[in-house]
Design an enzyme around this catalytic site. Structure first.
Site, PDB file in Angstrom:
ATOM      1  N   TYR A 142     145.775  83.155 -24.783  1.00 47.22           N
ATOM      2  CA  TYR A 142     145.271  81.821 -25.121  1.00 47.22           C
ATOM      3  C   TYR A 142     144.928  81.748 -26.608  1.00 47.22           C
ATOM      4  CZ  TYR A 142     143.071  77.329 -24.855  1.00 47.22           C
ATOM      5  OH  TYR A 142     142.803  76.003 -25.054  1.00 47.22           O
ATOM      6  N   PHE A 189     160.180  56.421 -41.119  1.00 42.59           N
ATOM      7  CA  PHE A 189     160.720  57.031 -39.910  1.00 42.59           C
ATOM      8  C   PHE A 189     159.849  56.536 -38.755  1.00 42.59           C
ATOM      9  CE2 PHE A 189     161.360  60.040 -36.514  1.00 42.59           C
ATOM     10  CZ  PHE A 189     162.730  59.882 -36.379  1.00 42.59           C
ATOM     11  N   THR A 190     160.479  56.335 -37.610  1.00 41.19           N
ATOM     12  CA  THR A 190     159.812  55.643 -36.488  1.00 41.19           C
ATOM     13  C   THR A 190     158.454  56.242 -36.118  1.00 41.19           C
ATOM     14  OG1 THR A 190     161.156  57.016 -35.023  1.00 41.19           O
ATOM     15  CG2 THR A 190     161.974  54.810 -35.488  1.00 41.19           C
ATOM     16  N   ASP A 223     157.607  65.340 -45.524  1.00 41.45           N
ATOM     17  CA  ASP A 223     158.173  65.508 -44.181  1.00 41.45           C
ATOM     18  C   ASP A 223     159.303  66.526 -44.340  1.00 41.45           C
ATOM     19  OD1 ASP A 223     159.624  65.467 -41.844  1.00 41.45           O
ATOM     20  OD2 ASP A 223     159.385  63.312 -41.533  1.00 41.45           O
ATOM     21  N   LYS A 278     164.568  70.611 -35.602  1.00 44.83           N
ATOM     22  CA  LYS A 278     165.783  70.329 -36.388  1.00 44.83           C
ATOM     23  C   LYS A 278     166.185  71.588 -37.158  1.00 44.83           C
ATOM     24  CE  LYS A 278     164.122  66.068 -35.505  1.00 44.83           C
ATOM     25  NZ  LYS A 278     162.894  65.846 -34.739  1.00 44.83           N
ATOM     26  N   ARG A 301     170.432  52.953 -34.718  1.00 43.89           N
ATOM     27  CA  ARG A 301     169.446  53.016 -35.798  1.00 43.89           C
ATOM     28  C   ARG A 301     169.563  51.707 -36.575  1.00 43.89           C
ATOM     29  NH1 ARG A 301     165.683  57.179 -35.125  1.00 43.89           N
ATOM     30  NH2 ARG A 301     165.446  55.592 -33.560  1.00 43.89           N
ATOM     31  N   PHE A 328     162.842  51.354 -28.986  1.00 47.67           N
ATOM     32  CA  PHE A 328     164.237  51.775 -28.814  1.00 47.67           C
ATOM     33  C   PHE A 328     164.432  52.778 -27.682  1.00 47.67           C
ATOM     34  CE2 PHE A 328     163.135  55.724 -30.859  1.00 47.67           C
ATOM     35  CZ  PHE A 328     162.112  55.345 -31.709  1.00 47.67           C
TER      36      PHE A 328
END
Ligand code: P71
Length: 461
Positions: free
Chosen positions: A76, A128-129, A219, A262, A386, A453
């Site tokens: 943990y 970005f969303t 980011d 990514k 998009r 979306f």
């Protein structure tokens, strides 16, 4: 015979485990599409032949990463894998402190809550969303300060992810530096078509922000792919290694949010990386409320290990060349048969320009959504809208946001598909292009409140 000017390269791996694909009939796909409300997010994965919905969490892990999964320390608190990840993030990204999160938006949530006061503004290089939503939920307003070329699918600017320094100065002048929470800088810029930001621009943004005492948050989700473009396109960096470039990029920011799903070649994971001890203190405290203890942040030990090992692989030149090269291969083939796509070709995806593909549809007939649906119908190829659906509504007026870009993203998972799959995709796009005049638009029949979306449903007009 024509002489080859350059040697071919190939993927720097061979395939050890395979996953069978299913091919369906057109009639089957027609009914699957109707049931999914013409939204590719609502299709079942088993009904998809080639899945180019996203490169997020869809990557193939290496044998070394899988071996690392067996080394998961599922304690943990104080998992060994956390310390491995922390050391890797320090080594390659250069930040002092690490807070693991279940994925990128977990990190966005934490940093937005900590740094944004209600009424603040957050300038950045295109929204970005999830990033923008967390900024809004914290009471902030995102302001787009990307260069105009980013909104032009046909502009060949080599760094369409750059911030327009005049636009940024104007925002600072207009609202006052004290009302700017931070500048949010994405590398690469997803919604602009996977377009990079230059090192020079990062330097300039840093200098301007510093002059006004404003923080910069990177980011870093696809920063390694961005580093590749800097190496290719900014002469100063031609001889520099990817780790050197990445390190310098990060040095111009105070913190980074990261979706490891990514660049880092894993199926789940993310982090917030920081230099300021006070902000770290706050983040380390908040993470236990929303994600999990500060040494796991919602991840299993094995997930952190896979991500730690993924960083070593992600910065290999051979890997990035093949990864970006595959995207380029599809993009070049589409360009050669006259298909309208965003140029320059981006790092993670080829973006079809739905405005030029379906010029007979107006934006409220959801051209990109309709095109994504047709591509699925044609070849079982799943892509992502998009455009106006992704752009959502203005939080104050409730009106649709009308983005200039109306795109369909063909996104390539890393190390998953072969060149033959790429050819099949190209042929499916070509077949849709040949019958484009007969394609009808869509109407919205259900719309959820957040990130619409994902779950909006449509019917054919
Ligand atoms: C992509 C995704 C995943 C996604 C997210 C939202 C809508 C559709 C698809 C995620 C990103 C990203 C950037 C630049 C932060 C996140 C969030 N991209 N920044 O492109 O591209 O990371 O998904 O791990 O929470 O399909 P997260």
């Amino acid at each position: 015979m024509e002489k080859l000017t350059k040697r071919s390269w190939a993927e720097p791996f061979k395939i050890k485990v395979v996953e069978p694909l299913r091919i369906s009939t057109r009639e089957y796909r027609e009914s699957a599409l109707r049931e999914a409300g013409y939204n590719t997010f609502l299709l079942r994965s088993r009904d998809v032949y080639i899945d180019l919905l996203t490169d997020s969490g869809t990557n193939a892990m290496s044998d070394n990463q899988w071996a690392g999964m067996m080394m998961g320390d599922e304690a943990y608190a104080g998992s060994e894998n956390f310390y491995n990840l922390e050391a890797q993030v320090r080594k390659y990204y250069g930040y002092k402190y690490l807070v693991p999160t279940h994925q990128g938006r977990g990190a966005e949530h934490l940093i937005s809550r900590i740094l944004i006061k209600p009424g603040d503004f957050v300038p950045g290089n295109m929204y970005f969303t999830t990033t923008r939503l967390h900024q809004e939920l914290a009471g902030g307003t995102f302001v787009d300060v990307i260069i105009d070329e980013a909104h032009e699918p046909e502009s060949t600017h080599p760094f369409k992810g750059n911030i327009d320094l005049d636009k940024l100065s104007d925002v600072i002048k207009r609202v006052g530096a004290e009302h700017i929470a931070y500048v949010t800088v994405a590398a690469t810029v997803n919604m602009a078509g996977g377009q990079p930001i230059s090192m020079q621009n990062l330097r300039d943004v840093r200098a301007l922000a510093e002059k006004h005492g404003i923080k910069v948050v990177l980011d870093a989700t696809r920063a390694i792919e961005n580093a590749w473009f800097i190496k290719q396109r900014e002469p100063e960096f031609a001889e520099k290694s990817i780790p050197e470039i990445l390190h310098e990029m990060c040095s111009y920011s105070d913190a980074a949010t990261m979706s490891g799903k990514k660049d880092l070649l894993v199926n789940i994971g993310g982090f917030l990386a920081l230099n300021d001890p006070d902000i770290f203190e706050e983040a380390r405290n908040l993470v236990v409320v929303y994600e999990g203890l500060h040494t796991y942040g919602g991840l299993a030990g094995r997930d952190m290990e896979a991500m730690a090992r993924g960083i070593d692989e992600a910065v290999q030149l051979d890997h990035i060349r093949a990864r970006v090269g595959q995207v380029e291969y599809v993009g070049e083939r589409l360009l050669s048969i006259g298909i309208p796509i965003v140029v320059p070709i981006g790092g993670h995806a080829v973006f079809l320009d739905a405005r030029r593909f379906l010029p007979h549809l107006n934006q409220l007939e959801f051209p990109a959504q309709a095109l994504a649906a047709e591509l699925y119908l044609e070849g079982g190829v799943r892509s992502m809208e998009r455009g106006i659906v992704s752009a959502g509504r203005n939080t104050k007026t409730g009106e649709h946001n009308f983005p200039k870009l109306e795109l369909v993203r063909l996104t390539f998972p890393r190390r998953v598909y072969t060149q033959a799959h790429c050819d099949v995709v190209t042929e499916a796009v070509e077949a849709v292009y040949e019958r484009r005049d007969a394609i009808r638009g869509l109407k919205m029949v259900y719309e959820p409140k957040y990130l619409r979306f994902f779950q909006t449903r449509f019917e054919r007009l």
